[in-house]
Design an enzyme around this catalytic site. Structure first.
Site, short mmCIF file in Angstrom:
data_model
loop_
_atom_site.label_atom_id
_atom_site.label_comp_id
_atom_site.label_asym_id
_atom_site.label_seq_id
_atom_site.Cartn_x
_atom_site.Cartn_y
_atom_site.Cartn_z
CD GLU A 38 -2.57 1.76 0.19
OE1 GLU A 38 -2.58 3.01 -0.05
OE2 GLU A 38 -3.49 1.00 -0.35
CE LYS A 55 -21.42 7.30 4.80
NZ LYS A 55 -20.80 7.70 3.36
N GLY A 118 3.65 0.19 -5.54
CA GLY A 118 3.95 -0.89 -6.31
C GLY A 118 3.45 -0.82 -7.61
N GLY A 181 -25.51 12.32 -6.95
CA GLY A 181 -25.36 11.10 -6.42
C GLY A 181 -25.16 11.16 -4.92
CB VAL A 182 -23.68 8.20 -2.80
CG1 VAL A 182 -23.27 8.14 -1.41
CG2 VAL A 182 -24.71 7.14 -3.31
CB ILE A 183 -19.94 11.86 -3.40
CG1 ILE A 183 -19.24 10.39 -3.47
CG2 ILE A 183 -18.84 12.86 -2.73
CD1 ILE A 183 -18.06 10.12 -4.25
CD GLU A 202 -27.27 14.04 -11.48
OE1 GLU A 202 -27.14 13.64 -12.57
OE2 GLU A 202 -26.56 14.13 -10.68
N GLY A 266 -18.47 11.34 -8.97
CA GLY A 266 -18.11 10.12 -9.16
C GLY A 266 -16.73 9.89 -8.78
CG HIS A 439 -45.01 -1.80 19.05
ND1 HIS A 439 -45.48 -0.82 18.15
CD2 HIS A 439 -45.81 -1.26 20.25
CE1 HIS A 439 -46.25 0.26 18.57
NE2 HIS A 439 -46.44 0.10 19.85
#
Length: 462
Positions: A38, A55, A118, A181-183, A202, A266, A439
């Site tokens: 990494e 989040k 790498g 979108g999500v981001i 959008e 994206g 409940h």
């Protein structure tokens, strides 16, 4: 290039994000000798620049909103503003704790961890830090980075990516977010909670366009109520600096101005210059192509995560990495059903789903063979207590299984686990209806929706 031929690993993994480290942990658990390479930090995008930090920001925003709105619950409080430095410390403490835990996990599994950039040097080797690391099998898991558009330069100043937004030293007074979108909607939600004036641009006709259209419309209503502005159905044309910020021009000539422009269209694969094509790995627009078992066209090379053209979700990367590890260990593996993967957008309100949209189900089974039912959260006691609005929509093959569950409302991400089981176990509405849900919980709304679909509604009108 130094070549220590005496050490040949069973598996050499290039990339330590969700897919890479999941494969390393599972392969080591199964007795394989693993090297994990990494170039940045173990944990990759999800832990350091994606799922976890966003989040944390969204939760801080939720606390801000709850403080402002506490009087409606009979609690007196005063909102004094956002201390962005303290928000970042909270976020970074969460990341740091998880990062240390992950480092400990990798070390405990006896994975050989190599920090460095790498490059695939042959179908059975990766070059890193002046050494050639040999492996009987190579797993490519180099992830993704934020994308931009031709002619739109992300400069980290007024035109920023999600990476820049996560470390911004202030709450912008105003922001244009390119991409719904999500981001895009997650940052819109967090920044609005922090007090920013937000406009989403959008090009498609709905926010979160990959979701069921009903979910998109509910989210759009909720965003309007929150004062989040958006322009749908017209594509971006250009952006330019103004005296105090940025001006965005759309294809129809409409313009918007704000302090910053967040480009959230994206993420694209990290594959350029890493030797993949030179070693004969089949590619398409930067993505590595794989079969249903995550194998490339080169027998000794597999690929997972954002690098391949599957759902760009951390939990998908986990599953793909585990699948590769188990396949290489000789276990019988089952291809991933990507329709059966739960998706959650963590804005306020949350959007969660699993399975087919109503439109997709009709396309597959025929319009006359698909039944859809909507259950409004107004009938759910816990949702009333939380003062959240929204809906659960079920999509069923007529007289058959539930093939789609679509939910909008606060905390709906916590309900998608049962929805995943319903879809993946091909449950009939009557089978779910006979299960007793606690409940008062929001989870009960899923049970109520299935009671209604089974023809015996309790707290809803038939």
């Amino acid at each position: 290039m130094a070549n220590d031929a005496s050490t040949v690993f069973d598996l050499v993994i290039l990339g330590g994000g969700s897919g890479g480290y999941a494969a390393a942990l599972r392969a080591s658990q199964l007795g394989l000798d693993v090297a994990l390479i990494e170039k940045n930090k173990l944990g990759g995008t999800c832990l350091h620049n994606g799922c976890i930090p966003t989040k944390a920001l969204l939760h801080a925003g939720e606390v801000a909103d709850q403080t402002r709105e506490s009087a409606q619950f009979g609690v007196k409080s005063t909102f004094e503003g956002i201390d962005i430095a303290a928000v970042h410390k909270y976020k970074d403490d969460v990341i740091s704790g998880l990062y240390k835990g992950l480092q400990g996990l990798v070390a405990s599994r006896k994975v050989t961890y190599i920090e460095g950039e790498g490059r695939l040097s042959s179908p059975t080797s990766v070059d890193v830090n002046g050494q050639r690391i040999q492996g009987r099998h190579i797993l490519l898991a180099t992830g993704s980075v934020p994308k931009s558009l031709p002619g739109l330069e992300i400069d980290g100043n007024r035109i920023i990516s999600s990476d820049h937004a996560l470390v911004l030293d202030r709450v912008p007074e105003s922001a244009i977010i390119l991409g719904g979108g999500v981001i895009g909607v997650e940052f819109a939600s967090a920044w609005k909670s922090f007090g920013a004036d937000i406009t989403i641009v959008e090009g498609l006709k709905h926010l979160v366009p990959v979701e069921d259209e009903n979910s998109s419309k509910i989210l759009e209503r909720a965003f309007r109520k929150r004062g989040i502005k958006f322009n749908l159905g017209t594509f971006f044309q250009s952006a330019e600096y103004t005296q105090n910020g940025v001006k965005v021009t759309l294809a129809d000539g409409k313009t918007f101005e704000a302090e910053v422009l967040l480009v959230a269209i994206g993420r694209g694969p990290v594959s350029q210059g890493l030797g993949y094509e030179e070693q004969g790995v089949a590619m398409d627009r930067g993505y590595v192509l794989v079969d249903e078992y995550m194998q490339t066209n080169v027998p000794t090379v597999s690929a997972v995560g954002d690098l391949v053209p599957t759902l760009q979700l951390a939990h998908v990367g986990f599953a793909e990495g585990i699948l590769v590890a188990e396949r290489l260990a000789g276990m019988k593996v089952v291809p991933i059903d990507y329709d059966g993967v739960p998706k959650v957008t963590y804005c306020h309100p949350e959007v969660a789903s699993v399975g087919l949209s109503e439109a997709k189900a009709k396309e597959i089974y025929g319009a006359d063979k698909v039944v859809a039912l909507k259950y409004n959260l107004a009938g759910n006691g816990k949702s009333k207590i939380l003062k959240t609005a929204g809906e659960i929509k079920l999509v069923q093959v007529k007289d058959g299984a539930v093939v789609g569950v679509h939910m909008v409302g606060d905390r709906m991400g916590e309900q998608v686990g049962e929805a995943q089981l319903i879809y993946n176990w091909e449950a009939l509405p009557a089978e779910v209806a006979q299960l007793i849900h606690a409940h008062p919980t929001q989870n009960e709304a899923l049970g109520e929706a299935h009671l209604a679909l089974a023809g015996k509604p309790l707290h809803s009108h038939d």
